[in-house]
Design a protein around this motif. Structure first.
Motif, PDB file in Angstrom:
ATOM      1  N   GLY A  37       0.758  -1.095  -0.014  1.00 45.92           N
ATOM      2  CA  GLY A  37       0.088  -0.150  -0.032  1.00 45.92           C
ATOM      3  C   GLY A  37       1.014   1.347  -0.037  1.00 45.92           C
ATOM      4  N   ILE A  38       0.301   2.289   0.203  1.00 45.84           N
ATOM      5  CA  ILE A  38       0.772   3.600   0.067  1.00 45.84           C
ATOM      6  C   ILE A  38       0.397   4.303   1.514  1.00 45.84           C
ATOM      7  N   GLU A  39       1.388   4.838   1.965  1.00 53.32           N
ATOM      8  CA  GLU A  39       1.144   5.512   3.362  1.00 53.32           C
ATOM      9  C   GLU A  39       1.851   7.150   3.413  1.00 53.32           C
ATOM     10  N   PRO A  40       1.150   7.854   4.342  1.00 47.20           N
ATOM     11  CA  PRO A  40       1.416   9.151   3.924  1.00 47.20           C
ATOM     12  C   PRO A  40       2.817   9.317   4.838  1.00 47.20           C
ATOM     13  N   THR A  41       3.649  10.471   4.492  1.00 42.59           N
ATOM     14  CA  THR A  41       4.722  10.752   5.051  1.00 42.59           C
ATOM     15  C   THR A  41       4.939  12.168   5.283  1.00 42.59           C
ATOM     16  N   ALA A  42       5.847  12.791   6.024  1.00 44.18           N
ATOM     17  CA  ALA A  42       6.287  13.979   5.967  1.00 44.18           C
ATOM     18  C   ALA A  42       6.782  14.743   4.493  1.00 44.18           C
ATOM     19  N   TYR A  45       4.324  10.662   0.497  1.00 45.68           N
ATOM     20  CA  TYR A  45       3.923   9.389   0.674  1.00 45.68           C
ATOM     21  C   TYR A  45       5.228   8.603   0.483  1.00 45.68           C
ATOM     22  N   GLY A  46       4.852   7.337   1.018  1.00 46.87           N
ATOM     23  CA  GLY A  46       5.824   6.266   1.203  1.00 46.87           C
ATOM     24  C   GLY A  46       5.235   5.120   0.631  1.00 46.87           C
ATOM     25  N   VAL A  60       9.457   3.254   0.438  1.00 49.50           N
ATOM     26  CA  VAL A  60      10.517   3.831  -0.674  1.00 49.50           C
ATOM     27  C   VAL A  60       9.492   4.916  -1.510  1.00 49.50           C
ATOM     28  N   GLU A  61      10.282   5.820  -2.177  1.00 48.29           N
ATOM     29  CA  GLU A  61       9.777   6.678  -3.016  1.00 48.29           C
ATOM     30  C   GLU A  61       9.689   6.100  -4.342  1.00 48.29           C
TER      31      GLU A  61
END
Length: 74
Positions: A37-42, A45-46, A60-61
């Motif tokens: 999946g995709i998760e929000p980061t500062a 997203y990651g 990863v980006e």
């Protein structure tokens, strides 16, 4: 959720959550990952990947895919 990627060999495509893929870097090292999946980061997203071989989790980006050849395995 699906994710559009571009790979080192210039291919573009989509990967879906739950799909597995083999990623090979420019040194020829490869590993098989499951897209979790995709998760929000500062920083945006990651992309959450689970390394099936050693059981580790990584985020990863999108640029990570452009540095590897990607082959869907499932």
């Amino acid at each position: 959720m699906s994710l559009r990627i571009k790979t080192a060999d210039g291919k573009e495509g989509w990967i879906m959550e739950g799909e597995t893929l083999e990623a090979t870097d420019k040194l020829g090292r490869s590993a098989v990952y499951e897209h979790r999946g995709i998760e929000p980061t500062a920083n945006g997203y990651g992309i959450h990947l689970h390394n099936i071989g050693d059981g580790t989790e990584t985020f990863v980006e999108p640029a990570w895919f452009t540095q590897r050849k990607i082959k869907k395995t499932k």
